[in-house]
Design a protein around this motif. Structure first.
Motif, mmCIF file in Angstrom:
data_model
loop_
_atom_site.group_PDB
_atom_site.id
_atom_site.type_symbol
_atom_site.label_atom_id
_atom_site.label_comp_id
_atom_site.label_asym_id
_atom_site.label_seq_id
_atom_site.Cartn_x
_atom_site.Cartn_y
_atom_site.Cartn_z
ATOM 1 N N UNK A 124 0.852 -1.192 0.000
ATOM 2 C CA UNK A 124 0.000 0.000 0.000
ATOM 3 C C UNK A 124 0.885 1.238 0.000
ATOM 4 N N UNK A 125 0.646 2.152 -0.953
ATOM 5 C CA UNK A 125 1.326 3.439 -0.966
ATOM 6 C C UNK A 125 0.375 4.499 -0.438
ATOM 7 N N UNK A 126 0.810 5.243 0.558
ATOM 8 C CA UNK A 126 0.031 6.347 1.114
ATOM 9 C C UNK A 126 0.649 7.658 0.637
ATOM 10 N N UNK A 127 -0.157 8.504 0.018
ATOM 11 C CA UNK A 127 0.360 9.731 -0.582
ATOM 12 C C UNK A 127 -0.270 10.969 0.046
ATOM 13 N N UNK A 159 -5.607 5.369 7.483
ATOM 14 C CA UNK A 159 -6.058 6.361 8.453
ATOM 15 C C UNK A 159 -4.973 6.671 9.473
ATOM 16 N N UNK A 160 -4.208 5.649 9.870
ATOM 17 C CA UNK A 160 -3.115 5.880 10.818
ATOM 18 C C UNK A 160 -2.017 6.740 10.192
ATOM 19 N N UNK A 161 -1.832 6.628 8.881
ATOM 20 C CA UNK A 161 -0.772 7.386 8.211
ATOM 21 C C UNK A 161 -1.128 8.862 8.068
ATOM 22 N N UNK A 162 -2.419 9.185 8.198
ATOM 23 C CA UNK A 162 -2.849 10.567 8.053
ATOM 24 C C UNK A 162 -3.010 11.003 6.608
ATOM 25 N N UNK A 163 -2.920 10.062 5.677
ATOM 26 C CA UNK A 163 -3.041 10.389 4.246
ATOM 27 C C UNK A 163 -4.459 10.112 3.757
ATOM 28 N N UNK A 164 -4.823 10.769 2.659
ATOM 29 C CA UNK A 164 -6.158 10.528 2.091
ATOM 30 C C UNK A 164 -6.097 10.137 0.617
ATOM 31 N N UNK A 165 -4.924 9.662 0.196
ATOM 32 C CA UNK A 165 -4.759 9.155 -1.162
ATOM 33 C C UNK A 165 -3.951 7.865 -1.098
ATOM 34 N N UNK A 166 -4.400 6.854 -1.820
ATOM 35 C CA UNK A 166 -3.714 5.561 -1.755
ATOM 36 C C UNK A 166 -3.587 4.925 -3.128
ATOM 37 N N UNK A 167 -2.553 4.096 -3.256
ATOM 38 C CA UNK A 167 -2.365 3.245 -4.431
ATOM 39 C C UNK A 167 -2.074 1.841 -3.914
ATOM 40 N N UNK A 194 -13.274 3.234 -0.055
ATOM 41 C CA UNK A 194 -12.541 4.502 -0.129
ATOM 42 C C UNK A 194 -13.510 5.677 -0.289
ATOM 43 N N UNK A 195 -14.514 5.506 -1.151
ATOM 44 C CA UNK A 195 -15.505 6.569 -1.338
ATOM 45 C C UNK A 195 -16.254 6.844 -0.044
ATOM 46 N N UNK A 196 -16.573 5.786 0.674
ATOM 47 C CA UNK A 196 -17.295 5.919 1.939
ATOM 48 C C UNK A 196 -16.475 6.698 2.976
ATOM 49 N N UNK A 197 -15.148 6.499 2.944
ATOM 50 C CA UNK A 197 -14.269 7.135 3.927
ATOM 51 C C UNK A 197 -13.663 8.439 3.413
ATOM 52 N N UNK A 198 -14.081 8.869 2.219
ATOM 53 C CA UNK A 198 -13.562 10.098 1.606
ATOM 54 C C UNK A 198 -12.052 10.009 1.379
ATOM 55 N N UNK A 199 -11.611 8.859 0.916
ATOM 56 C CA UNK A 199 -10.207 8.627 0.578
ATOM 57 C C UNK A 199 -10.123 8.401 -0.931
ATOM 58 N N UNK A 200 -9.149 9.029 -1.569
ATOM 59 C CA UNK A 200 -8.990 8.873 -3.016
ATOM 60 C C UNK A 200 -8.187 7.618 -3.331
ATOM 61 N N UNK A 201 -8.842 6.672 -3.962
ATOM 62 C CA UNK A 201 -8.189 5.431 -4.390
ATOM 63 C C UNK A 201 -7.668 5.676 -5.797
ATOM 64 N N UNK A 202 -6.400 6.028 -5.906
ATOM 65 C CA UNK A 202 -5.833 6.485 -7.171
ATOM 66 C C UNK A 202 -5.720 5.373 -8.203
ATOM 67 N N UNK A 214 -2.511 -1.309 -15.042
ATOM 68 C CA UNK A 214 -3.134 -0.248 -14.255
ATOM 69 C C UNK A 214 -4.651 -0.351 -14.369
ATOM 70 N N UNK A 215 -5.309 -0.491 -13.214
ATOM 71 C CA UNK A 215 -6.771 -0.523 -13.214
ATOM 72 C C UNK A 215 -7.334 0.832 -13.628
ATOM 73 N N UNK A 216 -6.623 1.908 -13.303
ATOM 74 C CA UNK A 216 -7.121 3.243 -13.622
ATOM 75 C C UNK A 216 -7.260 3.428 -15.128
ATOM 76 N N UNK A 217 -6.241 3.000 -15.869
ATOM 77 C CA UNK A 217 -6.283 3.161 -17.317
ATOM 78 C C UNK A 217 -6.743 1.903 -18.042
#
Length: 226
Positions: A124-127, A159-167, A194-202, A214-217
């Motif tokens: 997990x990458x926290x950004x 949530x522990x990392x304090x970030x709201x963007x993840x890969x 992620x949507x429920x927790x207001x976290x951006x799942x990049x 890449x699932x995104x593309x």
């Protein structure tokens, strides 16, 4: 400690499962090497962390404070200080943080850790808001079924990392990065949570043999750099 299974001792656990699987307490125990008549090395490591106020406080500890802690003599104090100093020097060299602007950036960051692994691993990458990697975390070592990953673990760490963007990144030991049904299902679950927790799942990226998906593309990329 002698009564513990071999794979549960910090040094042996590091050999069996990788140094990244050790807890903060276990990492400190490896540095301390031995306990004393009153405490095992694991208990001494936890006692030290409790005395200074937690793992994060190690970065500001000094020699005089360390040798005041019961069970920490000169040799152990110097070994701890050496490890802390090394970490500080490495951190100082990282003036430019890794920034993930597109899938190939995530692939370049993680490929050497995952490409040739014989077991499936999930990272997990926290950004932060600038898309810079704040932390990366090995979440799971499996036997070819990423669906065994618990989605709650992903977000507990986020949530522990304090970030709201993840890969999310994992490898396919077969070398083929084409997503399985299980990969698609876990991606869907994480996206919904992620949507429920207001976290951006990049993105969710699958590492193959000199290629990645890449699932995104929704595309497999062949690396041109390897």
């Amino acid at each position: 400690m002698l009564n513990c299974p071999v794979e549960e001792r910090p040094r042996e656990k590091a050999i069996y499962y990788g140094i990244e699987t050790l807890s903060n307490q276990e990492l400190v125990a490896v540095i301390l090497r031995t306990g004393n008549k009153e405490m095992s090395v694991l208990n001494l490591a936890q006692f030290l962390l409790d005395e200074i106020g937690g793992f994060q406080e190690l970065k500001d500890i000094d020699y005089q404070r360390l040798i005041q802690i019961k069970g920490i003599k000169q040799a152990k104090a110097i070994e701890l200080m050496a490890c802390i100093e090394l970490a500080k020097r490495m951190q100082s060299k990282q003036s430019i943080k890794n920034r993930i602007r597109q899938p190939k950036d995530a692939y370049a960051y993680i490929k050497n850790k995952l490409m040739f692994e014989k077991q499936e691993k999930v990272v997990l990458l926290c950004l932060n808001n600038h898309l810079e990697i704040v932390q990366d975390k090995l979440l799971f070592i499996g036997s070819g079924d990423v669906s065994l990953l618990e989605t709650k673990e992903v977000f507990q760490y986020t949530l522990r990392s304090g970030c709201n963007r993840i890969i999310l990144i994992h490898n396919h030991p077969s070398g083929n990065p084409k997503p399985s049904h299980e990969d698609q299902e876990i991606t869907r679950k994480i996206e919904m949570m992620a949507k429920h927790l207001d976290i951006e799942f990049i993105d969710h990226i699958i590492i193959g043999d000199h290629c990645y998906y890449s699932f995104k593309s929704n595309q497999i990329y062949q690396s041109k750099e390897d």
